[in-house]
Design a protein around this motif. Structure first.
Motif, PDB file in Angstrom:
ATOM      1  N   GLU A 238       5.849   4.050  -3.853  1.00 12.98           N
ATOM      2  CA  GLU A 238       4.964   4.067  -5.020  1.00 12.98           C
ATOM      3  C   GLU A 238       3.511   4.022  -4.563  1.00 12.98           C
ATOM      4  O   GLU A 238       3.137   3.166  -3.775  1.00 12.98           O
TER       5      GLU A 238
ATOM      6  N   ARG B 142      -5.934  10.918   3.208  1.00 10.52           N
ATOM      7  CA  ARG B 142      -5.775  12.284   2.717  1.00 10.52           C
ATOM      8  C   ARG B 142      -7.091  13.038   2.866  1.00 10.52           C
ATOM      9  O   ARG B 142      -8.139  12.572   2.410  1.00 10.52           O
TER      10      ARG B 142
ATOM     11  N   SER C 164      -5.591  10.681  -4.103  1.00 10.91           N
ATOM     12  CA  SER C 164      -4.312  11.050  -4.690  1.00 10.91           C
ATOM     13  C   SER C 164      -3.287  10.009  -4.319  1.00 10.91           C
ATOM     14  O   SER C 164      -2.963   9.842  -3.147  1.00 10.91           O
ATOM     15  N   ARG C 165      -2.762   9.309  -5.294  1.00 11.41           N
ATOM     16  CA  ARG C 165      -1.739   8.297  -5.019  1.00 11.41           C
ATOM     17  C   ARG C 165      -0.397   8.711  -5.631  1.00 11.41           C
ATOM     18  O   ARG C 165       0.574   7.977  -5.548  1.00 11.41           O
ATOM     19  N   ARG C 166      -0.353   9.866  -6.263  1.00  9.91           N
ATOM     20  CA  ARG C 166       0.861  10.238  -7.009  1.00  9.91           C
ATOM     21  C   ARG C 166       1.897  10.937  -6.147  1.00  9.91           C
ATOM     22  O   ARG C 166       3.039  11.084  -6.568  1.00  9.91           O
ATOM     23  N   SER C 167       1.532  11.374  -4.965  1.00 11.89           N
ATOM     24  CA  SER C 167       2.506  12.044  -4.120  1.00 11.89           C
ATOM     25  C   SER C 167       2.311  11.623  -2.676  1.00 11.89           C
ATOM     26  O   SER C 167       1.262  11.863  -2.091  1.00 11.89           O
ATOM     27  N   ALA C 168       3.358  11.012  -2.113  1.00 10.37           N
ATOM     28  CA  ALA C 168       3.282  10.640  -0.701  1.00 10.37           C
ATOM     29  C   ALA C 168       3.130  11.869   0.172  1.00 10.37           C
ATOM     30  O   ALA C 168       2.518  11.815   1.245  1.00 10.37           O
ATOM     31  N   GLY C 169       3.662  12.991  -0.266  1.00 10.48           N
ATOM     32  CA  GLY C 169       3.589  14.211   0.520  1.00 10.48           C
ATOM     33  C   GLY C 169       2.193  14.782   0.643  1.00 10.48           C
ATOM     34  O   GLY C 169       1.958  15.644   1.491  1.00 10.48           O
ATOM     35  N   ASP C 170       1.247  14.308  -0.180  1.00  6.88           N
ATOM     36  CA  ASP C 170      -0.130  14.800  -0.128  1.00  6.88           C
ATOM     37  C   ASP C 170      -0.935  14.166   1.001  1.00  6.88           C
ATOM     38  O   ASP C 170      -2.028  14.621   1.308  1.00  6.88           O
TER      39      ASP C 170
END
Length: 124
Positions: A46, A99, A104-110
């Motif tokens: 999260e 990043r 951006s905290r909504r996607s770990a992949g970012d």
């Protein structure tokens, strides 16, 4: 390769306050946005907070809004997560991430770089 180091975890009583820190191995805070993620056992990672490069705009998840504060010290290459009113449900491994771009905290992949994580356990 940028390294992110996160001391500061441990076993804490409910209530807080406690502060986590994340120090980067290079001067990146002016070009990378920084975020804190957490992962509790059996749950997805999260994104709890991030701070934008440049303008320092911040964002928080609903689960921590009003209790946690993210900040940074560019001179020290360090990002902080001040945690107040800690609850047992805040127990998780906390990760720092960087990043190359906007907050951006909504996607770990970012995220481009990750710290190794630090365990935070809150007792009731």
């Amino acid at each position: 390769q940028v390294r992110l180091m996160e001391p500061g975890g441990g076993l804490f009583q409910s209530g807080g306050p406690r502060r986590l820190s994340c120090t980067a191995s290079e001067f990146i805070l002016n070009i990378y946005s920084m975020a804190w993620f957490r992962q509790a056992p059996g749950k997805a990672r999260e994104g709890v907070s991030c701070i934008n490069r440049g303008d320092g705009r911040t964002d928080y998840s609903d689960s921590v809004k009003g209790r946690f504060t993210i900040s940074r010290d560019n001179d020290k290459n360090t990002v902080y997560l001040e945690m107040n009113n800690l609850k047992p449900e805040d127990t998780a491994v906390y990760y720092c991430a960087a990043r190359l771009g906007s907050c951006s905290r909504r996607s770990a992949g970012d995220q481009n770089f990750w710290g190794q994580g630090t365990q935070v356990t809150i007792s009731s």
